[in-house]
Design a protein around this motif. Structure first.
Motif, PDB file in Angstrom:
ATOM      1  N   ILE A  13       0.802  -1.196   0.249  1.00  0.00           N
ATOM      2  CA  ILE A  13       0.174  -0.085   0.010  1.00  0.00           C
ATOM      3  C   ILE A  13       0.846   1.310   0.150  1.00  0.00           C
ATOM      4  CG2 ILE A  13      -1.838   1.320   1.513  1.00  0.00           C
ATOM      5  CD1 ILE A  13      -2.686  -1.597   2.364  1.00  0.00           C
ATOM      6  N   ARG A  14       1.880   1.358   0.942  1.00  0.00           N
ATOM      7  CA  ARG A  14       2.631   2.401   0.952  1.00  0.00           C
ATOM      8  C   ARG A  14       3.347   2.748  -0.358  1.00  0.00           C
ATOM      9  NH1 ARG A  14       3.607   4.406   6.610  1.00  0.00           N
ATOM     10  NH2 ARG A  14       1.495   3.795   7.399  1.00  0.00           N
ATOM     11  N   LYS A  15       3.951   1.747  -0.766  1.00  0.00           N
ATOM     12  CA  LYS A  15       4.762   1.888  -2.216  1.00  0.00           C
ATOM     13  C   LYS A  15       3.639   2.554  -3.118  1.00  0.00           C
ATOM     14  CE  LYS A  15       8.376  -1.338  -1.292  1.00  0.00           C
ATOM     15  NZ  LYS A  15       8.880  -3.008  -1.798  1.00  0.00           N
ATOM     16  N   ASN A  16       2.423   1.985  -3.130  1.00  0.00           N
ATOM     17  CA  ASN A  16       1.428   2.513  -4.166  1.00  0.00           C
ATOM     18  C   ASN A  16       1.268   4.044  -3.824  1.00  0.00           C
ATOM     19  OD1 ASN A  16      -0.074   0.914  -6.200  1.00  0.00           O
ATOM     20  ND2 ASN A  16       0.334  -0.297  -4.489  1.00  0.00           N
ATOM     21  N   LEU A  17       1.339   4.622  -2.585  1.00  0.00           N
ATOM     22  CA  LEU A  17       0.894   5.839  -2.142  1.00  0.00           C
ATOM     23  C   LEU A  17       2.138   6.707  -2.683  1.00  0.00           C
ATOM     24  CD1 LEU A  17      -0.488   5.382   1.375  1.00  0.00           C
ATOM     25  CD2 LEU A  17      -1.640   5.829  -0.696  1.00  0.00           C
ATOM     26  N   LEU A  18       3.351   6.055  -2.537  1.00  0.00           N
ATOM     27  CA  LEU A  18       4.481   6.810  -2.955  1.00  0.00           C
ATOM     28  C   LEU A  18       4.554   7.298  -4.349  1.00  0.00           C
ATOM     29  CD1 LEU A  18       7.186   7.695  -1.696  1.00  0.00           C
ATOM     30  CD2 LEU A  18       8.395   5.397  -2.268  1.00  0.00           C
ATOM     31  N   THR A  19       3.831   6.433  -5.249  1.00  0.00           N
ATOM     32  CA  THR A  19       3.894   6.716  -6.728  1.00  0.00           C
ATOM     33  C   THR A  19       3.064   7.883  -6.974  1.00  0.00           C
ATOM     34  OG1 THR A  19       1.916   5.283  -7.123  1.00  0.00           O
ATOM     35  CG2 THR A  19       4.092   4.311  -7.310  1.00  0.00           C
ATOM     36  N   TYR A  20       2.226   8.334  -6.114  1.00  0.00           N
ATOM     37  CA  TYR A  20       1.402   9.508  -6.289  1.00  0.00           C
ATOM     38  C   TYR A  20       2.258  10.769  -5.913  1.00  0.00           C
ATOM     39  CZ  TYR A  20      -2.533   6.863  -7.314  1.00  0.00           C
ATOM     40  OH  TYR A  20      -3.588   5.765  -7.844  1.00  0.00           O
ATOM     41  N   LEU A  21       2.924  10.637  -4.824  1.00  0.00           N
ATOM     42  CA  LEU A  21       3.867  11.537  -4.299  1.00  0.00           C
ATOM     43  C   LEU A  21       5.164  12.103  -5.364  1.00  0.00           C
ATOM     44  CD1 LEU A  21       4.235  11.048  -0.601  1.00  0.00           C
ATOM     45  CD2 LEU A  21       2.898  12.620  -1.660  1.00  0.00           C
ATOM     46  N   ASP A  22       5.488  10.663  -5.996  1.00  0.00           N
ATOM     47  CA  ASP A  22       6.542  11.040  -6.958  1.00  0.00           C
ATOM     48  C   ASP A  22       6.137  11.499  -8.242  1.00  0.00           C
ATOM     49  OD1 ASP A  22       8.371   9.901  -5.337  1.00  0.00           O
ATOM     50  OD2 ASP A  22       8.442   8.161  -5.776  1.00  0.00           O
ATOM     51  N   SER A  23       4.932  11.183  -8.694  1.00  0.00           N
ATOM     52  CA  SER A  23       4.534  11.725 -10.081  1.00  0.00           C
ATOM     53  C   SER A  23       3.684  12.922 -10.049  1.00  0.00           C
ATOM     54  CB  SER A  23       3.882  10.288 -10.703  1.00  0.00           C
ATOM     55  OG  SER A  23       2.544   9.852  -9.877  1.00  0.00           O
ATOM     56  N   LEU A  24       3.070  13.285  -9.190  1.00  0.00           N
ATOM     57  CA  LEU A  24       2.143  14.423  -9.099  1.00  0.00           C
ATOM     58  C   LEU A  24       2.822  15.742  -8.971  1.00  0.00           C
ATOM     59  CD1 LEU A  24      -1.310  12.779  -7.964  1.00  0.00           C
ATOM     60  CD2 LEU A  24      -0.337  13.144 -10.187  1.00  0.00           C
ATOM     61  N   THR A  25       2.083  16.988  -9.371  1.00  0.00           N
ATOM     62  CA  THR A  25       2.866  18.177  -8.839  1.00  0.00           C
ATOM     63  C   THR A  25       1.877  18.474  -7.729  1.00  0.00           C
ATOM     64  OG1 THR A  25       0.797  19.328  -9.955  1.00  0.00           O
ATOM     65  CG2 THR A  25       2.833  18.968 -11.312  1.00  0.00           C
ATOM     66  N   PRO A  26       2.773  19.555  -6.935  1.00  0.00           N
ATOM     67  CA  PRO A  26       2.064  19.887  -5.558  1.00  0.00           C
ATOM     68  C   PRO A  26       0.601  20.345  -5.695  1.00  0.00           C
ATOM     69  CG  PRO A  26       4.457  20.712  -5.603  1.00  0.00           C
ATOM     70  CD  PRO A  26       4.040  19.956  -6.946  1.00  0.00           C
ATOM     71  N   GLU A  27       0.394  20.999  -6.826  1.00  0.00           N
ATOM     72  CA  GLU A  27      -1.009  21.436  -7.204  1.00  0.00           C
ATOM     73  C   GLU A  27      -1.872  20.225  -7.394  1.00  0.00           C
ATOM     74  OE1 GLU A  27       1.886  22.559  -8.901  1.00  0.00           O
ATOM     75  OE2 GLU A  27       1.884  24.462  -7.611  1.00  0.00           O
ATOM     76  N   GLN A  28      -1.452  19.185  -8.102  1.00  0.00           N
ATOM     77  CA  GLN A  28      -2.288  18.054  -8.318  1.00  0.00           C
ATOM     78  C   GLN A  28      -2.824  17.473  -6.909  1.00  0.00           C
ATOM     79  OE1 GLN A  28       0.067  16.363 -11.650  1.00  0.00           O
ATOM     80  NE2 GLN A  28      -1.673  16.496 -12.720  1.00  0.00           N
ATOM     81  N   LEU A  29      -1.570  17.254  -5.958  1.00  0.00           N
ATOM     82  CA  LEU A  29      -1.604  16.563  -4.718  1.00  0.00           C
ATOM     83  C   LEU A  29      -2.558  17.356  -3.945  1.00  0.00           C
ATOM     84  CD1 LEU A  29       2.226  15.660  -4.312  1.00  0.00           C
ATOM     85  CD2 LEU A  29       0.263  14.332  -4.592  1.00  0.00           C
ATOM     86  N   GLY A  30      -2.863  18.706  -4.076  1.00  0.00           N
ATOM     87  CA  GLY A  30      -3.332  19.534  -3.163  1.00  0.00           C
ATOM     88  C   GLY A  30      -4.788  19.774  -3.766  1.00  0.00           C
ATOM     89  N   TYR A  31      -5.134  19.295  -4.858  1.00  0.00           N
ATOM     90  CA  TYR A  31      -6.389  19.887  -5.466  1.00  0.00           C
ATOM     91  C   TYR A  31      -7.532  19.097  -4.750  1.00  0.00           C
ATOM     92  CZ  TYR A  31      -9.967  20.283  -9.107  1.00  0.00           C
ATOM     93  OH  TYR A  31     -11.041  20.684  -9.696  1.00  0.00           O
ATOM     94  N   ILE A  32      -8.504  19.738  -4.404  1.00  0.00           N
ATOM     95  CA  ILE A  32      -9.991  19.195  -3.779  1.00  0.00           C
ATOM     96  C   ILE A  32     -10.992  19.425  -4.921  1.00  0.00           C
ATOM     97  CG2 ILE A  32     -11.556  19.192  -1.871  1.00  0.00           C
ATOM     98  CD1 ILE A  32      -9.079  20.599  -0.378  1.00  0.00           C
ATOM     99  N   PRO A  33     -11.505  18.317  -5.456  1.00  0.00           N
ATOM    100  CA  PRO A  33     -12.579  18.479  -6.376  1.00  0.00           C
ATOM    101  C   PRO A  33     -13.904  18.634  -5.853  1.00  0.00           C
ATOM    102  CG  PRO A  33     -11.375  16.419  -6.547  1.00  0.00           C
ATOM    103  CD  PRO A  33     -10.843  16.944  -5.527  1.00  0.00           C
ATOM    104  N   THR A  34     -14.714  19.343  -6.440  1.00  0.00           N
ATOM    105  CA  THR A  34     -16.147  19.456  -6.135  1.00  0.00           C
ATOM    106  C   THR A  34     -16.528  17.672  -5.673  1.00  0.00           C
ATOM    107  OG1 THR A  34     -16.357  21.354  -7.633  1.00  0.00           O
ATOM    108  CG2 THR A  34     -18.479  20.151  -6.720  1.00  0.00           C
ATOM    109  N   GLY A  35     -17.351  18.108  -4.426  1.00  0.00           N
ATOM    110  CA  GLY A  35     -17.892  16.847  -3.840  1.00  0.00           C
ATOM    111  C   GLY A  35     -16.834  16.084  -3.052  1.00  0.00           C
ATOM    112  N   PHE A  36     -15.641  16.511  -2.898  1.00  0.00           N
ATOM    113  CA  PHE A  36     -14.485  16.051  -2.059  1.00  0.00           C
ATOM    114  C   PHE A  36     -14.089  16.795  -0.773  1.00  0.00           C
ATOM    115  CE2 PHE A  36     -14.292  13.474  -5.811  1.00  0.00           C
ATOM    116  CZ  PHE A  36     -13.899  12.027  -5.318  1.00  0.00           C
ATOM    117  N   SER A  37     -13.972  16.356   0.290  1.00  0.00           N
ATOM    118  CA  SER A  37     -13.713  17.310   1.380  1.00  0.00           C
ATOM    119  C   SER A  37     -12.072  17.045   1.615  1.00  0.00           C
ATOM    120  CB  SER A  37     -14.317  16.882   2.667  1.00  0.00           C
ATOM    121  OG  SER A  37     -14.028  15.621   3.063  1.00  0.00           O
ATOM    122  N   ASN A  38     -11.400  16.588   1.031  1.00  0.00           N
ATOM    123  CA  ASN A  38      -9.716  16.549   1.174  1.00  0.00           C
ATOM    124  C   ASN A  38      -9.302  16.030  -0.293  1.00  0.00           C
ATOM    125  OD1 ASN A  38      -9.984  13.320   0.770  1.00  0.00           O
ATOM    126  ND2 ASN A  38     -10.797  13.578   2.913  1.00  0.00           N
TER     127      ASN A  38
END
Length: 156
Positions: A13-38
């Motif tokens: 699980i943790r290695k899967n989570l790490l792929t998102y930190l490695d591949s996304l921009t800070p803006e993508q990591l921080g984006y909260i779409p409509t309908g989501f709270s985080n």
């Protein structure tokens, strides 16, 4: 389930989570779409905080994270700002694997011999193995949320 499987699942699980930190921009990591709270970043940091709460705090052991980190990402919290800083991303990347590896070392070193019975949500936990099982289910659920959030963040 064998004790080793708990750690295998956690590291997977943790290695899967790490792929998102490695591949996304800070803006993508921080984006909260409509309908989501985080956002993606909060979900990943939240996994670390909850693992520390379930396995270390409930067993009366010292956390591997700061109290500030726990308070910022524990249950009932929400992202404070939109895009995480590079320093925050680096910290979470480091904690993802270090806290998983340290949990295994501490388990093998019998740090968790004493574990009081605690009710957490729908679960009654009275062993470290049960805490790890609940944690892995929790992190898997958040990985699913991250997959959904990634669909929307990839469009920004």
């Amino acid at each position: 389930m064998t004790k080793t499987k708990h750690f295998d699942f956690l590291l997977s699980i943790r290695k899967n989570l790490l792929t998102y930190l490695d591949s996304l921009t800070p803006e993508q990591l921080g984006y909260i779409p409509t309908g989501f709270s985080n956002n993606i970043f909060w979900n990943i940091a939240h996994c670390i905080a909850v693992q520390q709460f379930l396995c270390y705090q409930l067993s009366g052991n010292k956390l591997l994270i700061s109290n500030d980190f726990l308070e910022k990402y524990n249950r009932g919290t929400f992202p404070q700002k939109i895009a995480p800083s590079k320093g925050e991303i680096y910290q979470v990347k480091e904690l993802l694997l270090s806290t998983a590896n340290q949990l295994q070392e501490d388990y093998q070193g019998r740090l968790f011999n004493e574990f009081p019975t605690v009710k957490v949500g729908l679960f009654s936990i009275d062993t470290i193995e049960e805490a790890m099982y609940v944690n892995n289910m929790h992190e898997s659920r958040h990985l699913g949320t991250i997959v959904a959030l990634n669909y929307f963040s990839s469009k920004i």
